[in-house]
Design a protein around this motif. Structure first.
Motif, PDB file in Angstrom:
ATOM      1  N   ALA A 171       0.803  -1.220   0.000  1.00 26.31           N
ATOM      2  CA  ALA A 171       0.000   0.000   0.000  1.00 26.31           C
ATOM      3  C   ALA A 171       0.839   1.276   0.000  1.00 26.31           C
ATOM      4  CB  ALA A 171      -0.939   0.000   1.207  1.00 26.31           C
ATOM      5  N   ALA A 172       2.024   1.250   0.644  1.00 25.07           N
ATOM      6  CA  ALA A 172       2.802   2.480   0.850  1.00 25.07           C
ATOM      7  C   ALA A 172       3.099   3.249  -0.438  1.00 25.07           C
ATOM      8  CB  ALA A 172       4.093   2.165   1.602  1.00 25.07           C
ATOM      9  N   PRO A 173       3.660   2.616  -1.477  1.00 20.53           N
ATOM     10  CA  PRO A 173       3.953   3.392  -2.690  1.00 20.53           C
ATOM     11  C   PRO A 173       2.694   3.937  -3.373  1.00 20.53           C
ATOM     12  CG  PRO A 173       4.335   1.045  -3.054  1.00 20.53           C
ATOM     13  CD  PRO A 173       4.133   1.215  -1.591  1.00 20.53           C
ATOM     14  N   ILE A 174       1.611   3.170  -3.326  1.00 21.27           N
ATOM     15  CA  ILE A 174       0.356   3.638  -3.919  1.00 21.27           C
ATOM     16  C   ILE A 174      -0.155   4.856  -3.152  1.00 21.27           C
ATOM     17  CG2 ILE A 174      -2.048   3.031  -4.411  1.00 21.27           C
ATOM     18  CD1 ILE A 174      -1.151   0.124  -4.648  1.00 21.27           C
ATOM     19  N   ILE A 175      -0.072   4.787  -1.822  1.00 24.09           N
ATOM     20  CA  ILE A 175      -0.542   5.880  -0.974  1.00 24.09           C
ATOM     21  C   ILE A 175       0.241   7.153  -1.249  1.00 24.09           C
ATOM     22  CG2 ILE A 175      -0.599   6.684   1.424  1.00 24.09           C
ATOM     23  CD1 ILE A 175      -1.296   3.786   2.223  1.00 24.09           C
ATOM     24  N   ILE A 176       1.552   7.031  -1.378  1.00 24.59           N
ATOM     25  CA  ILE A 176       2.396   8.208  -1.621  1.00 24.59           C
ATOM     26  C   ILE A 176       2.018   8.878  -2.947  1.00 24.59           C
ATOM     27  CG2 ILE A 176       4.750   8.981  -2.116  1.00 24.59           C
ATOM     28  CD1 ILE A 176       5.724   6.817  -0.157  1.00 24.59           C
ATOM     29  N   ILE A 177       1.878   8.081  -3.999  1.00 25.26           N
ATOM     30  CA  ILE A 177       1.536   8.630  -5.315  1.00 25.26           C
ATOM     31  C   ILE A 177       0.176   9.313  -5.286  1.00 25.26           C
ATOM     32  CG2 ILE A 177       0.979   8.029  -7.705  1.00 25.26           C
ATOM     33  CD1 ILE A 177       3.068   5.753  -7.442  1.00 25.26           C
ATOM     34  N   LEU A 178      -0.804   8.651  -4.696  1.00 24.80           N
ATOM     35  CA  LEU A 178      -2.149   9.223  -4.657  1.00 24.80           C
ATOM     36  C   LEU A 178      -2.216  10.448  -3.753  1.00 24.80           C
ATOM     37  CD1 LEU A 178      -4.362   5.998  -4.614  1.00 24.80           C
ATOM     38  CD2 LEU A 178      -3.748   7.458  -6.540  1.00 24.80           C
ATOM     39  N   SER A 179      -1.399  10.478  -2.697  1.00 21.31           N
ATOM     40  CA  SER A 179      -1.366  11.656  -1.819  1.00 21.31           C
ATOM     41  C   SER A 179      -0.868  12.879  -2.572  1.00 21.31           C
ATOM     42  CB  SER A 179      -0.454  11.394  -0.614  1.00 21.31           C
ATOM     43  OG  SER A 179      -0.957  10.370   0.193  1.00 21.31           O
ATOM     44  N   LEU A 180       0.134  12.680  -3.410  1.00 22.59           N
ATOM     45  CA  LEU A 180       0.652  13.780  -4.219  1.00 22.59           C
ATOM     46  C   LEU A 180      -0.423  14.300  -5.182  1.00 22.59           C
ATOM     47  CD1 LEU A 180       4.201  12.344  -5.027  1.00 22.59           C
ATOM     48  CD2 LEU A 180       3.692  14.307  -3.551  1.00 22.59           C
ATOM     49  N   ILE A 181      -1.204  13.376  -5.731  1.00 22.72           N
ATOM     50  CA  ILE A 181      -2.283  13.776  -6.641  1.00 22.72           C
ATOM     51  C   ILE A 181      -3.339  14.587  -5.882  1.00 22.72           C
ATOM     52  CG2 ILE A 181      -4.144  12.959  -8.130  1.00 22.72           C
ATOM     53  CD1 ILE A 181      -2.407  10.534  -8.783  1.00 22.72           C
ATOM     54  N   ILE A 182      -3.677  14.135  -4.676  1.00 25.76           N
ATOM     55  CA  ILE A 182      -4.655  14.846  -3.852  1.00 25.76           C
ATOM     56  C   ILE A 182      -4.192  16.276  -3.591  1.00 25.76           C
ATOM     57  CG2 ILE A 182      -5.556  15.049  -1.494  1.00 25.76           C
ATOM     58  CD1 ILE A 182      -6.063  12.164  -1.426  1.00 25.76           C
ATOM     59  N   TYR A 183      -2.949  16.409  -3.151  1.00 24.44           N
ATOM     60  CA  TYR A 183      -2.435  17.737  -2.809  1.00 24.44           C
ATOM     61  C   TYR A 183      -2.411  18.645  -4.039  1.00 24.44           C
ATOM     62  CZ  TYR A 183       0.529  21.384  -0.875  1.00 24.44           C
ATOM     63  OH  TYR A 183       1.014  22.591  -0.454  1.00 24.44           O
ATOM     64  N   GLN A 184      -1.976  18.100  -5.151  1.00 21.07           N
ATOM     65  CA  GLN A 184      -1.926  18.888  -6.382  1.00 21.07           C
ATOM     66  C   GLN A 184      -3.321  19.324  -6.805  1.00 21.07           C
ATOM     67  OE1 GLN A 184       0.565  20.174  -8.044  1.00 21.07           O
ATOM     68  NE2 GLN A 184      -0.821  21.056  -9.579  1.00 21.07           N
ATOM     69  N   THR A 185      -4.288  18.431  -6.676  1.00 17.10           N
ATOM     70  CA  THR A 185      -5.661  18.747  -7.054  1.00 17.10           C
ATOM     71  C   THR A 185      -6.229  19.866  -6.189  1.00 17.10           C
ATOM     72  OG1 THR A 185      -6.020  16.457  -7.756  1.00 17.10           O
ATOM     73  CG2 THR A 185      -7.975  17.797  -7.361  1.00 17.10           C
ATOM     74  N   LEU A 186      -6.008  19.770  -4.872  1.00 18.38           N
ATOM     75  CA  LEU A 186      -6.548  20.773  -3.960  1.00 18.38           C
ATOM     76  C   LEU A 186      -5.858  22.121  -4.135  1.00 18.38           C
ATOM     77  CD1 LEU A 186      -6.868  18.607  -0.708  1.00 18.38           C
ATOM     78  CD2 LEU A 186      -8.725  19.417  -2.166  1.00 18.38           C
ATOM     79  N   THR A 187      -4.543  22.124  -4.250  1.00 19.48           N
ATOM     80  CA  THR A 187      -3.812  23.395  -4.370  1.00 19.48           C
ATOM     81  C   THR A 187      -4.104  24.089  -5.705  1.00 19.48           C
ATOM     82  OG1 THR A 187      -1.861  22.153  -5.134  1.00 19.48           O
ATOM     83  CG2 THR A 187      -1.941  22.770  -2.808  1.00 19.48           C
TER      84      THR A 187
END
Length: 492
Positions: A171-187
């Motif tokens: 799960a860890a690498p998937i979580i990191i990638i998706l977290s970056l997408i979340i932050y980019q989307t919100l910002t």
């Protein structure tokens, strides 16, 4: 190898016996991945959302790093109990609280962990519900999602620590990638509104109020992990560590790297996401915020990240520690599998999702209660026993740790006083509880209680008798349960 001859009892539940060198399977990469999963959860976002209501994001991030590094040091210090002796939290607690007294503070921790299990499972279930609703607009049943999601997590944990680590690695690498997408989307949405995520604060404060807000973020983060800090030995007993290694840092490097690097960096990033979500939607819950800024496959992928994070957090940080405690309380008739499902039942009955709006205050309260236990643990293990433990006696009904009817009065007095004062000084709860309870326990135990109940490892601080992996020892408790011990450990 050390042996005793006492008959089997509830003190010797197979799930609570010391973990031997060959059964320690979690290395640096494994624990690093576990921390990535544990530190990314919806409850973390609330700290970021609360912080930027008063101070700007750079100060919130700095406070988070300070709080996480401080509690990470503490987690590493306490974790040596598991690394050195292979002991879980509820078993070692028999030393500062007694073989019966251990149940009260331990259950406090177990109920707290169950609370987090229920809350995280609720968050995950709402994300699952949203994913299914996106695919099939007629579906809307978070309770069904909750039941299924809870069951999957409990089965994963009941399968053994190796399956928990394997899921974290996946799960860890998937979580990191998706977290970056979340932050980019919100910002990106924030920029479109003409705002700057790093300079924005809803109601900025200055002077003493700003300092207070900064301190609250520090101690909220510390209180957040005070729960795991107490019973990290339950996990660290599975960490790989070299035999005959007397250098504390080398012996505990798995814990140090995970707790001082993986956790602070991951948590700081989650704080940023929580802050951005609040700026977008006025809530720390990114599930709500993302529904306003994303759609289609992206929303589904982002909600999937929420599910993975709650799952990976629950298995390692909540279910495993709580199950060990319930196993200690219920005795050998309650296997680890039963204890795991008890966590699920308790966490659901509590209905923790009803207090989400006051989560930061709840974290400070929890930090007050559990930091007092932590202070007592550190003082007992390092200052009084100097890391030497009469492990055999931890499993004896009428041995050294029976004290007054199974209760160490010094430990309870220190816990009650430290916890009450910490609650009264809520904003500084973690440090107040930790220092006060630890100091009071040291005085009461050394100059009063242990004079009435002499402790063998303090009278004769022998390395050969009372150290574990440092002198190459695996603690084996009673020949009659060795077979059970091997069966349990073969599943880890």
């Amino acid at each position: 190898m050390e042996k005793t001859s006492e008959n089997n009892s509830y003190l010797k539940s197979p799930d609570l016996l010391p973990i031997g060198y060959e059964q320690r399977k979690i290395g640096i990469v494994g624990f690093f991945a576990m921390w990535v999963g544990m530190a990314i959860l919806l409850a973390t976002f609330d700290i970021g959302a609360s912080g930027i209501q008063n101070i700007s994001l750079p100060w919130v991030v700095l406070a988070t790093l300070i709080g996480c590094i401080a509690v990470g040091i503490f987690i590493s210090i306490v974790g040596d109990i598991g690394v050195e002796h292979g002991l879980s939290f509820p078993v070692y607690m028999r030393a500062p609280f007694g073989i019966i007294g251990t149940h009260i503070p331990s259950i406090t921790r177990a109920v707290t962990a169950s609370f987090w299990f229920g809350l995280n499972t609720y968050f995950g279930s709402t994300a699952i519900n949203s994913i299914i609703h996106t695919i099939h607009s007629g579906f809307d049943n978070w309770l069904l999602c909750y039941a299924i999601f809870a069951l999957v997590q409990l089965i994963n944990t009941a399968s053994g620590i190796k399956w928990v680590e394997r899921f974290a690695d996946f799960a860890a690498p998937i979580i990191i990638i998706l977290s970056l997408i979340i932050y980019q989307t919100l910002t990106a949405d924030i920029v479109e509104r003409g705002s700057n995520v790093w300079a924005w604060a809803e109601s900025p404060v200055t002077g003493g109020a700003a300092f207070t807000a900064f301190i609250i973020v520090i101690f909220a983060n510390m209180g957040f992990w005070a729960t795991l800090g107490c019973d990290i030995p339950t996990i660290s007993r599975f960490f790989k560590a070299p035999k005959f290694e007397r250098n504390w840092f080398k012996r505990n490097r798995t814990n140090l790297i995970g707790s001082l690097i993986a956790m602070p960096l991951t948590e700081a990033f989650m704080i940023m996401i929580g802050a951005a979500a609040f700026m977008v939607a006025g809530t720390s819950n990114p599930v709500v915020a993302l529904q306003e800024t994303a759609s289609g496959w992206m929303l589904g992928m982002l909600l999937l990240m929420i599910v993975l994070t709650q799952w990976s957090t629950n298995t390692a940080a909540n279910i495993i520690p709580a199950a060990a405690i319930f196993s200690n309380v219920l005795g050998p008739k309650a296997s680890n599998v039963i204890a795991v499902f008890v966590v699920g039942v308790v966490g659901t009955i509590i209905q923790p999702w009803s207090v989400y709006e006051i989560l930061t205050q709840a974290l400070l309260f929890i930090g007050a209660v559990l930091s007092s236990i932590s202070g007592i643990l550190v003082v007992d293990y390092y200052l009084l026993r100097k890391r030497r433990v009469n492990v055999q006696e931890l499993y004896q009904h009428n041995g050294q740790y029976r004290f007054h009817g199974g209760i160490n009065i010094a430990g309870f007095l220190a816990w009650v006083v430290g916890g009450i004062v910490a609650i009264l000084l809520m904003d500084y709860s973690f440090i107040v509880g930790f220092v006060l309870a630890g100091a009071l326990y040291y005085v009461l135990a050394k100059y009063w209680y242990f004079k009435k109940f002499p402790q063998a490892e303090m009278l004769d601080p022998s390395d050969d008798k009372y150290l574990g992996i440092t002198v190459g020892r695996d603690w084996i408790i009673d020949g009659e349960v060795t077979k059970q011990q091997e069966e349990v450990q073969s599943n880890v």
